[in-house]
Design a protein around this motif. Structure first.
Motif, PDB file in Angstrom:
ATOM      1  N   VAL A 148       0.838  -1.201   0.000  1.00  0.00           N
ATOM      2  CA  VAL A 148       0.000   0.000   0.000  1.00  0.00           C
ATOM      3  C   VAL A 148       0.866   1.242   0.000  1.00  0.00           C
ATOM      4  O   VAL A 148       2.003   1.239   0.479  1.00  0.00           O
ATOM      5  CB  VAL A 148      -0.931   0.045   1.234  1.00  0.00           C
ATOM      6  N   GLU A 149       0.323   2.309  -0.556  1.00  0.00           N
ATOM      7  CA  GLU A 149       0.986   3.607  -0.515  1.00  0.00           C
ATOM      8  C   GLU A 149       0.555   4.322   0.776  1.00  0.00           C
ATOM      9  O   GLU A 149      -0.296   3.848   1.523  1.00  0.00           O
ATOM     10  CB  GLU A 149       0.601   4.426  -1.739  1.00  0.00           C
ATOM     11  N   LEU A 150       1.146   5.478   0.997  1.00  0.00           N
ATOM     12  CA  LEU A 150       0.895   6.208   2.237  1.00  0.00           C
ATOM     13  C   LEU A 150      -0.578   6.514   2.439  1.00  0.00           C
ATOM     14  O   LEU A 150      -1.110   6.350   3.542  1.00  0.00           O
ATOM     15  CB  LEU A 150       1.717   7.503   2.247  1.00  0.00           C
ATOM     16  N   GLU A 151      -1.263   6.968   1.396  1.00  0.00           N
ATOM     17  CA  GLU A 151      -2.673   7.336   1.527  1.00  0.00           C
ATOM     18  C   GLU A 151      -3.513   6.136   1.953  1.00  0.00           C
ATOM     19  O   GLU A 151      -4.383   6.238   2.824  1.00  0.00           O
ATOM     20  CB  GLU A 151      -3.185   7.893   0.196  1.00  0.00           C
ATOM     21  N   GLU A 152      -3.250   4.980   1.334  1.00  0.00           N
ATOM     22  CA  GLU A 152      -4.002   3.775   1.689  1.00  0.00           C
ATOM     23  C   GLU A 152      -3.667   3.331   3.113  1.00  0.00           C
ATOM     24  O   GLU A 152      -4.536   2.851   3.844  1.00  0.00           O
ATOM     25  CB  GLU A 152      -3.674   2.662   0.695  1.00  0.00           C
ATOM     26  N   TYR A 153      -2.411   3.489   3.476  1.00  0.00           N
ATOM     27  CA  TYR A 153      -1.987   3.159   4.839  1.00  0.00           C
ATOM     28  C   TYR A 153      -2.732   4.028   5.850  1.00  0.00           C
ATOM     29  O   TYR A 153      -3.195   3.533   6.889  1.00  0.00           O
ATOM     30  CB  TYR A 153      -0.481   3.365   4.953  1.00  0.00           C
ATOM     31  N   MET A 154      -2.879   5.317   5.552  1.00  0.00           N
ATOM     32  CA  MET A 154      -3.605   6.201   6.455  1.00  0.00           C
ATOM     33  C   MET A 154      -5.095   5.852   6.481  1.00  0.00           C
ATOM     34  O   MET A 154      -5.752   5.983   7.525  1.00  0.00           O
ATOM     35  CB  MET A 154      -3.394   7.659   6.054  1.00  0.00           C
ATOM     36  N   ASP A 155      -5.652   5.418   5.332  1.00  0.00           N
ATOM     37  CA  ASP A 155      -7.024   4.924   5.328  1.00  0.00           C
ATOM     38  C   ASP A 155      -7.164   3.767   6.320  1.00  0.00           C
ATOM     39  O   ASP A 155      -8.131   3.689   7.084  1.00  0.00           O
ATOM     40  CB  ASP A 155      -7.419   4.427   3.929  1.00  0.00           C
ATOM     41  N   PHE A 156      -6.180   2.881   6.280  1.00  0.00           N
ATOM     42  CA  PHE A 156      -6.193   1.736   7.190  1.00  0.00           C
ATOM     43  C   PHE A 156      -6.129   2.190   8.642  1.00  0.00           C
ATOM     44  O   PHE A 156      -6.888   1.704   9.482  1.00  0.00           O
ATOM     45  CB  PHE A 156      -5.018   0.799   6.886  1.00  0.00           C
ATOM     46  N   THR A 157      -5.222   3.114   8.947  1.00  0.00           N
ATOM     47  CA  THR A 157      -5.061   3.525  10.346  1.00  0.00           C
ATOM     48  C   THR A 157      -6.331   4.164  10.892  1.00  0.00           C
ATOM     49  O   THR A 157      -6.678   3.968  12.056  1.00  0.00           O
ATOM     50  CB  THR A 157      -3.875   4.496  10.515  1.00  0.00           C
ATOM     51  N   GLN A 158      -7.026   4.927  10.037  1.00  0.00           N
ATOM     52  CA  GLN A 158      -8.278   5.537  10.492  1.00  0.00           C
ATOM     53  C   GLN A 158      -9.288   4.449  10.881  1.00  0.00           C
ATOM     54  O   GLN A 158      -9.909   4.511  11.947  1.00  0.00           O
ATOM     55  CB  GLN A 158      -8.876   6.422   9.404  1.00  0.00           C
ATOM     56  N   ARG A 159      -9.418   3.446  10.029  1.00  0.00           N
ATOM     57  CA  ARG A 159     -10.373   2.371  10.322  1.00  0.00           C
ATOM     58  C   ARG A 159      -9.896   1.527  11.504  1.00  0.00           C
ATOM     59  O   ARG A 159     -10.718   1.047  12.291  1.00  0.00           O
ATOM     60  CB  ARG A 159     -10.555   1.500   9.078  1.00  0.00           C
ATOM     61  N   PHE A 160      -8.595   1.367  11.613  1.00  0.00           N
ATOM     62  CA  PHE A 160      -8.032   0.627  12.734  1.00  0.00           C
ATOM     63  C   PHE A 160      -8.363   1.334  14.050  1.00  0.00           C
ATOM     64  O   PHE A 160      -8.761   0.695  15.033  1.00  0.00           O
ATOM     65  CB  PHE A 160      -6.521   0.488  12.565  1.00  0.00           C
ATOM     66  N   LEU A 161      -8.208   2.654  14.080  1.00  0.00           N
ATOM     67  CA  LEU A 161      -8.515   3.413  15.291  1.00  0.00           C
ATOM     68  C   LEU A 161     -10.006   3.343  15.628  1.00  0.00           C
ATOM     69  O   LEU A 161     -10.392   3.269  16.795  1.00  0.00           O
ATOM     70  CB  LEU A 161      -8.081   4.868  15.129  1.00  0.00           C
ATOM     71  N   GLN A 162     -10.846   3.385  14.583  1.00  0.00           N
ATOM     72  CA  GLN A 162     -12.284   3.270  14.807  1.00  0.00           C
ATOM     73  C   GLN A 162     -12.622   1.916  15.410  1.00  0.00           C
ATOM     74  O   GLN A 162     -13.455   1.806  16.319  1.00  0.00           O
ATOM     75  CB  GLN A 162     -13.037   3.464  13.483  1.00  0.00           C
ATOM     76  N   ASP A 163     -11.949   0.887  14.909  1.00  0.00           N
ATOM     77  CA  ASP A 163     -12.160  -0.461  15.420  1.00  0.00           C
ATOM     78  C   ASP A 163     -11.695  -0.568  16.874  1.00  0.00           C
ATOM     79  O   ASP A 163     -12.358  -1.187  17.712  1.00  0.00           O
ATOM     80  CB  ASP A 163     -11.391  -1.459  14.551  1.00  0.00           C
TER      81      ASP A 163
END
Length: 279
Positions: A160-175
């Protein structure tokens, strides 16, 4: 679906027989589960489907010429995409991430550290397989199955690129927040919307973290509940847990002492010391 199967590496002549058999078995398993094809996409430069064998390293994105004879990656930075030097390019990008993902600058910097740590080749790509270790590196307790579910909602590729990684972190934090809320409700026995200080160690342990030592807990509580009410509401509880994670189990004074020793052996000022020096 046949075109998708024959488009894989099964037909590549340079694969060994065993590799071909592995790919064929993988394709056959997909045929047994047609819904799995929904996540397959056409390969893009530097990207491979999760159902294709990962290369030794992802192909770097095409660099952008800066006009001065040097090249930068699409983030505008040489080498790693993000980092602690806070260049103007990264500062703007960090501000955009804060706004887009409704994260604090502290959280953005924290996750940027994780990206840098596991962007092993400095080419702006992060291997999906490294996500669990990256989250552990940042202090989180990890459910690898859940991480796989989250990343599959974002991409079907192994990098993944940085933007996709940040998408992941946002959902990870929500989880993570949902897990915190469930634990909070479980220990809020009187349904008062708060938990007592005395319950905190038990709640933290329930979530899979090591409860902070009394001195550290007192330090964190002084920050999240300055009035020392003896109980925390949910938002305060989330900040308390964040303090536990970021502290790595050490008080400010202890961290300062450790950092002082670290700097003593980091003679080159690179922010790293060798394993030999640790010994």
């Amino acid at each position: 679906n046949q075109s998708k199967i024959t488009g894989s590496k099964v037909t590549e002549s340079e694969d060994s027989d065993s590799e071909k058999m592995d790919e064929f078995a993988e394709a056959f398993s997909l045929m047994q589960n047609p819904s799995a094809f929904l996540v397959l996409e056409s390969p893009q430069p530097g990207r491979r489907s999760l159902f294709q064998r990962s290369p030794a390293r992802p192909m770097p994105r095409k660099p952008q010429n800066t006009g001065d004879g040097e090249s930068k990656n699409p983030s505008g930075r040489r080498g790693s995409v993000v980092g602690p030097d806070s260049s103007s390019a990264w500062s703007k990008q960090a501000e955009r991430f804060c706004e887009k993902y409704q994260m604090s600058s502290e959280d953005v910097e924290l996750f940027a550290e994780g990206f840098n740590k596991f962007d092993r080749h400095g080419d702006g790509f992060f291997q999906v397989a490294d996500l669990p270790n990256a989250m552990r590196h940042l202090g989180f307790r990890v459910d690898e199955h859940r991480i796989s579910e989250i990343i599959r909602e974002i991409t079907s590729y192994v990098a993944v690129e940085l933007e996709e990684y940040m998408d992941f972190t946002q959902r990870f934090l929500q989880d993570q927040r949902i897990q915190y809320q469930n634990a909070f409700v479980k220990f809020d026995l009187t349904a008062s919307g708060s938990v007592d200080y005395e319950q905190l160690a038990e709640v933290v342990l329930h979530l899979g973290y090591t409860p902070p030592a009394p001195k550290l807990q007192e330090e964190i509580l002084s920050q999240v509940d300055p009035d020392q009410t003896g109980e925390l509401r949910f938002e305060q509880f989330c900040r308390f847990l964040k303090g536990c994670i970021l502290s790595c189990g050490f008080t400010r004074e202890e961290r300062a002492d450790i950092f002082s020793v670290f700097q003593k052996f980091d003679a080159s000022g690179t922010g790293e010391i060798s394993c030999e020096e640790i010994r």
